[in-house]
Scaffold this motif. Structure first.
Motif, PDB file in Angstrom:
ATOM      1  N   ASP A 158       0.820  -1.213   0.000  1.00  0.00           N
ATOM      2  CA  ASP A 158       0.000   0.000   0.000  1.00  0.00           C
ATOM      3  C   ASP A 158       0.855   1.265   0.000  1.00  0.00           C
ATOM      4  O   ASP A 158       0.513   2.270  -0.622  1.00  0.00           O
ATOM      5  N   GLU A 159       1.998   1.212   0.681  1.00  0.00           N
ATOM      6  CA  GLU A 159       2.899   2.366   0.680  1.00  0.00           C
ATOM      7  C   GLU A 159       3.520   2.579  -0.696  1.00  0.00           C
ATOM      8  O   GLU A 159       3.682   3.720  -1.146  1.00  0.00           O
ATOM      9  N   ARG A 160       3.826   1.512  -1.368  1.00  0.00           N
ATOM     10  CA  ARG A 160       4.336   1.642  -2.734  1.00  0.00           C
ATOM     11  C   ARG A 160       3.263   2.244  -3.634  1.00  0.00           C
ATOM     12  O   ARG A 160       3.576   3.053  -4.516  1.00  0.00           O
ATOM     13  N   ALA A 161       2.015   1.896  -3.416  1.00  0.00           N
ATOM     14  CA  ALA A 161       0.930   2.466  -4.216  1.00  0.00           C
ATOM     15  C   ALA A 161       0.798   3.963  -3.966  1.00  0.00           C
ATOM     16  O   ALA A 161       0.514   4.735  -4.897  1.00  0.00           O
ATOM     17  N   ARG A 162       0.956   4.402  -2.745  1.00  0.00           N
ATOM     18  CA  ARG A 162       0.897   5.838  -2.439  1.00  0.00           C
ATOM     19  C   ARG A 162       1.980   6.596  -3.213  1.00  0.00           C
ATOM     20  O   ARG A 162       1.720   7.628  -3.848  1.00  0.00           O
ATOM     21  N   GLU A 163       3.199   6.087  -3.145  1.00  0.00           N
ATOM     22  CA  GLU A 163       4.310   6.771  -3.809  1.00  0.00           C
ATOM     23  C   GLU A 163       4.102   6.825  -5.322  1.00  0.00           C
ATOM     24  O   GLU A 163       4.316   7.882  -5.943  1.00  0.00           O
ATOM     25  N   ASN A 164       3.692   5.705  -5.921  1.00  0.00           N
ATOM     26  CA  ASN A 164       3.514   5.671  -7.376  1.00  0.00           C
ATOM     27  C   ASN A 164       2.364   6.563  -7.825  1.00  0.00           C
ATOM     28  O   ASN A 164       2.444   7.215  -8.878  1.00  0.00           O
ATOM     29  N   THR A 165       1.286   6.614  -7.041  1.00  0.00           N
ATOM     30  CA  THR A 165       0.156   7.471  -7.400  1.00  0.00           C
ATOM     31  C   THR A 165       0.550   8.942  -7.316  1.00  0.00           C
ATOM     32  O   THR A 165       0.196   9.754  -8.185  1.00  0.00           O
ATOM     33  N   GLN A 166       1.265   9.276  -6.287  1.00  0.00           N
ATOM     34  CA  GLN A 166       1.707  10.666  -6.134  1.00  0.00           C
ATOM     35  C   GLN A 166       2.639  11.079  -7.272  1.00  0.00           C
ATOM     36  O   GLN A 166       2.489  12.170  -7.846  1.00  0.00           O
ATOM     37  N   LYS A 167       3.564  10.225  -7.626  1.00  0.00           N
ATOM     38  CA  LYS A 167       4.484  10.550  -8.727  1.00  0.00           C
ATOM     39  C   LYS A 167       3.727  10.689 -10.049  1.00  0.00           C
ATOM     40  O   LYS A 167       4.043  11.568 -10.859  1.00  0.00           O
ATOM     41  N   MET A 168       2.743   9.838 -10.267  1.00  0.00           N
ATOM     42  CA  MET A 168       1.980   9.897 -11.511  1.00  0.00           C
ATOM     43  C   MET A 168       1.221  11.210 -11.633  1.00  0.00           C
ATOM     44  O   MET A 168       1.242  11.871 -12.679  1.00  0.00           O
ATOM     45  N   LEU A 208       1.825  14.271 -14.316  1.00  0.00           N
ATOM     46  CA  LEU A 208       0.746  14.641 -15.219  1.00  0.00           C
ATOM     47  C   LEU A 208       0.393  16.117 -15.107  1.00  0.00           C
ATOM     48  O   LEU A 208       0.279  16.835 -16.114  1.00  0.00           O
ATOM     49  N   LEU A 209       0.219  16.621 -13.877  1.00  0.00           N
ATOM     50  CA  LEU A 209      -0.208  18.014 -13.686  1.00  0.00           C
ATOM     51  C   LEU A 209       0.923  18.998 -13.984  1.00  0.00           C
ATOM     52  O   LEU A 209       0.669  20.128 -14.413  1.00  0.00           O
ATOM     53  N   THR A 210       2.148  18.583 -13.767  1.00  0.00           N
ATOM     54  CA  THR A 210       3.278  19.460 -14.116  1.00  0.00           C
ATOM     55  C   THR A 210       3.339  19.678 -15.618  1.00  0.00           C
ATOM     56  O   THR A 210       3.629  20.783 -16.098  1.00  0.00           O
ATOM     57  N   ARG A 211       3.058  18.655 -16.381  1.00  0.00           N
ATOM     58  CA  ARG A 211       3.038  18.793 -17.835  1.00  0.00           C
ATOM     59  C   ARG A 211       1.896  19.691 -18.304  1.00  0.00           C
ATOM     60  O   ARG A 211       1.964  20.283 -19.390  1.00  0.00           O
ATOM     61  N   LEU A 212       0.862  19.794 -17.492  1.00  0.00           N
ATOM     62  CA  LEU A 212      -0.258  20.679 -17.830  1.00  0.00           C
ATOM     63  C   LEU A 212       0.000  22.132 -17.434  1.00  0.00           C
ATOM     64  O   LEU A 212      -0.854  22.997 -17.664  1.00  0.00           O
ATOM     65  N   GLY A 213       1.151  22.395 -16.831  1.00  0.00           N
ATOM     66  CA  GLY A 213       1.526  23.779 -16.528  1.00  0.00           C
ATOM     67  C   GLY A 213       1.441  24.167 -15.074  1.00  0.00           C
ATOM     68  O   GLY A 213       1.731  25.327 -14.728  1.00  0.00           O
ATOM     69  N   TYR A 214       1.092  23.248 -14.196  1.00  0.00           N
ATOM     70  CA  TYR A 214       1.007  23.573 -12.772  1.00  0.00           C
ATOM     71  C   TYR A 214       2.374  23.371 -12.124  1.00  0.00           C
ATOM     72  O   TYR A 214       3.049  22.368 -12.347  1.00  0.00           O
ATOM     73  N   THR A 215       2.734  24.380 -11.327  1.00  0.00           N
ATOM     74  CA  THR A 215       4.066  24.352 -10.718  1.00  0.00           C
ATOM     75  C   THR A 215       4.065  23.769  -9.318  1.00  0.00           C
ATOM     76  O   THR A 215       5.111  23.386  -8.792  1.00  0.00           O
ATOM     77  N   SER A 216       2.899  23.704  -8.690  1.00  0.00           N
ATOM     78  CA  SER A 216       2.794  23.177  -7.331  1.00  0.00           C
ATOM     79  C   SER A 216       1.685  22.147  -7.284  1.00  0.00           C
ATOM     80  O   SER A 216       0.524  22.452  -7.569  1.00  0.00           O
ATOM     81  N   VAL A 217       2.067  20.945  -6.943  1.00  0.00           N
ATOM     82  CA  VAL A 217       1.107  19.833  -6.872  1.00  0.00           C
ATOM     83  C   VAL A 217       1.248  19.187  -5.488  1.00  0.00           C
ATOM     84  O   VAL A 217       2.328  18.728  -5.115  1.00  0.00           O
ATOM     85  N   THR A 218       0.140  19.135  -4.778  1.00  0.00           N
ATOM     86  CA  THR A 218       0.121  18.536  -3.450  1.00  0.00           C
ATOM     87  C   THR A 218      -0.882  17.384  -3.445  1.00  0.00           C
ATOM     88  O   THR A 218      -2.066  17.581  -3.761  1.00  0.00           O
ATOM     89  N   VAL A 219      -0.407  16.187  -3.088  1.00  0.00           N
ATOM     90  CA  VAL A 219      -1.261  14.999  -3.054  1.00  0.00           C
ATOM     91  C   VAL A 219      -1.273  14.462  -1.633  1.00  0.00           C
ATOM     92  O   VAL A 219      -0.222  14.194  -1.046  1.00  0.00           O
ATOM     93  N   THR A 220      -2.467  14.342  -1.084  1.00  0.00           N
ATOM     94  CA  THR A 220      -2.630  13.777   0.261  1.00  0.00           C
ATOM     95  C   THR A 220      -3.619  12.618   0.187  1.00  0.00           C
ATOM     96  O   THR A 220      -4.502  12.582  -0.672  1.00  0.00           O
ATOM     97  N   PHE A 221      -3.466  11.690   1.130  1.00  0.00           N
ATOM     98  CA  PHE A 221      -4.343  10.510   1.191  1.00  0.00           C
ATOM     99  C   PHE A 221      -5.117  10.521   2.491  1.00  0.00           C
ATOM    100  O   PHE A 221      -4.601  10.914   3.553  1.00  0.00           O
ATOM    101  N   GLY A 222      -6.361  10.076   2.413  1.00  0.00           N
ATOM    102  CA  GLY A 222      -7.178   9.965   3.604  1.00  0.00           C
ATOM    103  C   GLY A 222      -6.750   8.796   4.465  1.00  0.00           C
ATOM    104  O   GLY A 222      -5.943   7.941   4.069  1.00  0.00           O
ATOM    105  N   SER A 223      -7.338   8.725   5.654  1.00  0.00           N
ATOM    106  CA  SER A 223      -7.003   7.641   6.574  1.00  0.00           C
ATOM    107  C   SER A 223      -7.718   6.371   6.155  1.00  0.00           C
ATOM    108  O   SER A 223      -8.849   6.417   5.676  1.00  0.00           O
ATOM    109  N   PRO A 224      -7.098   5.212   6.352  1.00  0.00           N
ATOM    110  CA  PRO A 224      -7.736   3.941   5.995  1.00  0.00           C
ATOM    111  C   PRO A 224      -9.021   3.710   6.806  1.00  0.00           C
ATOM    112  O   PRO A 224      -9.116   4.157   7.925  1.00  0.00           O
TER     113      PRO A 224
END
Length: 238
Positions: free
Chosen positions: A208-218, A222-238
């Motif tokens: 599950d931790e590997r999934a968090r890291e890969n999702t955040q990187k993806m 993706l959003l950086t290529r769309l022109g956004y300079t700041s991307v923040t990804v957070t996950f809710g509690s299980p």
């Protein structure tokens, strides 16, 4: 001078003696041997002429034949998937199940199966469950904030090409019972136990931790290529 009277006696024709049983068997063996030699010569000639393309091809009349009476594939349902599979893990487990009776020797009643199961568990993020306000976009500052649900783990999917039964022991009464009544769910119980243990092992891993890291990187890529300079990804509690 006295006259001598000549008499002629006729004797029945002499028939040849009947062959003895040994001679009859020898004669039969000679006939069989001759027939076998002739048959072998004919077969050899046929194959030789077939190899020289003199005779057309012919099939072996004793070849195994397979008849497919399967029904057409029936589509039962379709659904849209909104999950992102961020990681998966392959696990292997050895299942050793034994069923016996107390105070009864194992050679009478015993059912033991040693099974090696190999399966895969996927870790995914379900984008279809995003709550309102999960995506906050600031066009002025070119920033994005995303709140995602926690990664989930799928049930283990057994790879039947890599899963196999190592050994199986059965008592005398079990063998007699199997001869009169088959148990189609016997192997199914072993498969279910292997799935259960692999799924539990995946929960105790860092999948599950590997999934968090890969999702955040993806999402950051993706959003950086769309022109956004700041991307923040957070996950809710299980």
């Amino acid at each position: 001078m006295a006259e001598v009277e000549e008499t002629t006696r006729e004797f029945p024709p002499v028939e040849p003696p009947d062959p003895t049983p040994v001679e009859r068997r020898r004669g039969g063996l000679r006939v069989l041997a001759f027939t076998g030699v002739v048959f072998a010569v004919l077969i050899g000639l046929c194959f030789g002429m077939r190899a020289l393309n003199v005779l057309p091809g012919f099939d072996n009349p004793f070849d195994d034949q397979e008849t497919d009476r399967s029904q057409p594939v029936l589509l039962q349902s379709m659904r849209d998937l909104s999950r992102y599979v961020a990681a998966d893990g392959t696990f292997q487990v050895i299942v050793d199940l034994q069923q016996n009776k107390e105070n009864i020797p194992d050679f009478l009643i015993n059912q033991r199966t040693l099974f090696v199961g190999s399966g895969t568990v996927e870790a995914y993020v379900d984008f279809g469950t995003l709550a309102d306000g999960a995506l906050v976009v600031d066009e002025k500052n070119k920033s994005v904030r995303i709140t995602l649900p926690p990664p989930q783990l799928s049930q283990a999917a057994l790879d039947m090409e890599r899963s196999y039964v190592v050994a199986e022991e059965r008592g005398l009464l079990n063998r007699i019972g199997d001869a009169f009544k088959a148990d189609p769910n016997k192997q199914q119980r072993v498969y279910q136990e292997a799935q259960k243990r692999i799924t539990e092992a995946a929960r105790g891993s860092e999948l599950d931790e590997r999934a968090r890291e890969n999702t955040q990187k993806m999402l950051e890529s993706l959003l950086t290529r769309l022109g956004y300079t700041s991307v923040t990804v957070t996950f809710g509690s299980p």
